[in-house]
Design an enzyme around this catalytic site. Sequence first.
Site, PDB file in Angstrom:
ATOM      1  N   LYS A  14      54.499 -47.671  71.071  1.00 47.82           N
ATOM      2  CA  LYS A  14      55.058 -46.874  72.177  1.00 47.82           C
ATOM      3  C   LYS A  14      54.265 -47.088  73.468  1.00 47.82           C
ATOM      4  O   LYS A  14      54.849 -47.258  74.526  1.00 47.82           O
ATOM      5  CB  LYS A  14      55.006 -45.373  71.847  1.00 47.82           C
ATOM      6  CG  LYS A  14      55.868 -44.945  70.700  1.00 47.82           C
ATOM      7  CD  LYS A  14      55.920 -43.426  70.620  1.00 47.82           C
ATOM      8  CE  LYS A  14      54.566 -42.757  70.396  1.00 47.82           C
ATOM      9  NZ  LYS A  14      54.066 -42.777  69.027  1.00 47.82           N
ATOM     10  N   ARG A  89      58.176 -34.133  70.897  1.00 48.46           N
ATOM     11  CA  ARG A  89      57.750 -34.541  69.561  1.00 48.46           C
ATOM     12  C   ARG A  89      58.156 -33.523  68.498  1.00 48.46           C
ATOM     13  O   ARG A  89      57.878 -33.722  67.321  1.00 48.46           O
ATOM     14  CB  ARG A  89      56.237 -34.641  69.566  1.00 48.46           C
ATOM     15  CG  ARG A  89      55.675 -35.853  68.870  1.00 48.46           C
ATOM     16  CD  ARG A  89      54.241 -35.946  69.306  1.00 48.46           C
ATOM     17  NE  ARG A  89      53.458 -36.894  68.629  1.00 48.46           N
ATOM     18  CZ  ARG A  89      52.727 -37.826  69.263  1.00 48.46           C
ATOM     19  NH1 ARG A  89      52.778 -37.960  70.564  1.00 48.46           N
ATOM     20  NH2 ARG A  89      51.953 -38.618  68.575  1.00 48.46           N
ATOM     21  N   ARG A 128      43.397 -50.681  65.582  1.00 49.85           N
ATOM     22  CA  ARG A 128      43.160 -50.038  66.878  1.00 49.85           C
ATOM     23  C   ARG A 128      41.931 -49.129  66.815  1.00 49.85           C
ATOM     24  O   ARG A 128      41.122 -49.102  67.737  1.00 49.85           O
ATOM     25  CB  ARG A 128      44.394 -49.230  67.293  1.00 49.85           C
ATOM     26  CG  ARG A 128      44.234 -48.600  68.665  1.00 49.85           C
ATOM     27  CD  ARG A 128      45.496 -47.939  69.132  1.00 49.85           C
ATOM     28  NE  ARG A 128      45.738 -46.684  68.449  1.00 49.85           N
ATOM     29  CZ  ARG A 128      46.828 -45.937  68.618  1.00 49.85           C
ATOM     30  NH1 ARG A 128      47.793 -46.354  69.407  1.00 49.85           N
ATOM     31  NH2 ARG A 128      46.975 -44.806  67.976  1.00 49.85           N
ATOM     32  N   ARG A 134      39.137 -44.767  68.859  1.00 55.85           N
ATOM     33  CA  ARG A 134      39.894 -43.515  68.957  1.00 55.85           C
ATOM     34  C   ARG A 134      39.597 -42.660  67.754  1.00 55.85           C
ATOM     35  O   ARG A 134      39.742 -43.100  66.619  1.00 55.85           O
ATOM     36  CB  ARG A 134      41.400 -43.823  69.039  1.00 55.85           C
ATOM     37  CG  ARG A 134      41.994 -43.376  70.352  1.00 55.85           C
ATOM     38  CD  ARG A 134      43.459 -43.634  70.419  1.00 55.85           C
ATOM     39  NE  ARG A 134      44.231 -42.637  69.689  1.00 55.85           N
ATOM     40  CZ  ARG A 134      45.530 -42.469  69.843  1.00 55.85           C
ATOM     41  NH1 ARG A 134      46.200 -43.229  70.693  1.00 55.85           N
ATOM     42  NH2 ARG A 134      46.172 -41.552  69.157  1.00 55.85           N
ATOM     43  N   ARG A 145      49.039 -38.110  60.329  1.00 57.45           N
ATOM     44  CA  ARG A 145      49.885 -38.200  61.534  1.00 57.45           C
ATOM     45  C   ARG A 145      51.250 -38.779  61.193  1.00 57.45           C
ATOM     46  O   ARG A 145      52.262 -38.372  61.755  1.00 57.45           O
ATOM     47  CB  ARG A 145      49.195 -39.041  62.610  1.00 57.45           C
ATOM     48  CG  ARG A 145      48.171 -38.214  63.391  1.00 57.45           C
ATOM     49  CD  ARG A 145      47.112 -39.058  64.056  1.00 57.45           C
ATOM     50  NE  ARG A 145      47.650 -39.973  65.025  1.00 57.45           N
ATOM     51  CZ  ARG A 145      47.117 -41.166  65.288  1.00 57.45           C
ATOM     52  NH1 ARG A 145      46.058 -41.584  64.617  1.00 57.45           N
ATOM     53  NH2 ARG A 145      47.642 -41.924  66.197  1.00 57.45           N
TER      54      ARG A 145
END
Length: 260
Positions: A14, A89, A128, A134, A145
């Site tokens: 995204k 969301r 990532r 992160r 998630r």
Amino acid sequence: MLRALLLAPPGAGKGTQGERLAQVYGVPHLATGDLLRRHVAEATPLGSEAKVFMDRGELVPDRLVVDVIVDRIAGPKPLAGFVLDGFPRTLAQARQSYDWGRLRGRTFHAVISLQVPEDELVRRLLERGRRSGRTDDTEDTIRHRLAVYAEHTAPLLDFYRGRDILVEVDGTGLVPEVTARIRDALSPLQLPATRTVHHFTQANPRGPSQRDVPALLRRMADTLEKLRPAKVHDVTFGTEMTEDGPWHHLTVYFHPSEPD
Ligand code: AMP
């Protein structure tokens, strides 16, 4: 002028596609995750409240997220077009923003669903996490998630399908291939794509001086000075956590313009 939402599970691309589409259509890219992470990095009261949920991979309460996004879209510099990623969301957020948008002529032209198999999502997110540090990209949080997405966000696909604005696109393969698929899928809308918005990203070198925000702003000013004449369209500020502390970067979107 495009108003689009990217609706896809974490890791589907995204953020990457949002930035590319925003550039193609000449509108800002607004990612609620980035806006929230900025609050966390700046240790605002909203950021401290949101961090607890984000670190657990839970959704941040609607009232906090709605404030952040409405402030950006309808605040001092109202936006007629945007590529949104990460909002809405939940069905409650979707209903609220649909009613809000209808009153103001700001509903989405298209909701783009990026389809990527779950194994590939987990692989991308772990990668990532290793690269960017992160704090919510760890295996347990990632699985959580994805479950939160399936429970709270996937039902939005039907909400938008029922409003005839859902566009489903294969999100696997090379980044430019996915962008091309999205553009093909949007082309029946006949929205003008523009390549006149350019952008550059600026960061301090990694290391002891990476947190030096005034130095970062001076770099940005120097680059803009060289690009003159340019009309700045939008500036986004991002922060990544690294072993040396926060590492800030700025992206400046601008139109090259003729001198008056
Ligand atoms: P993202 O960068 O989109 O993966 O978002 C990171 C985290 O920010 C999510 O796991 C949530 O905790 C929070 N978040 C982002 N957007 C929303 C939203 N619309 N509603 C609730 N929480 C959100």
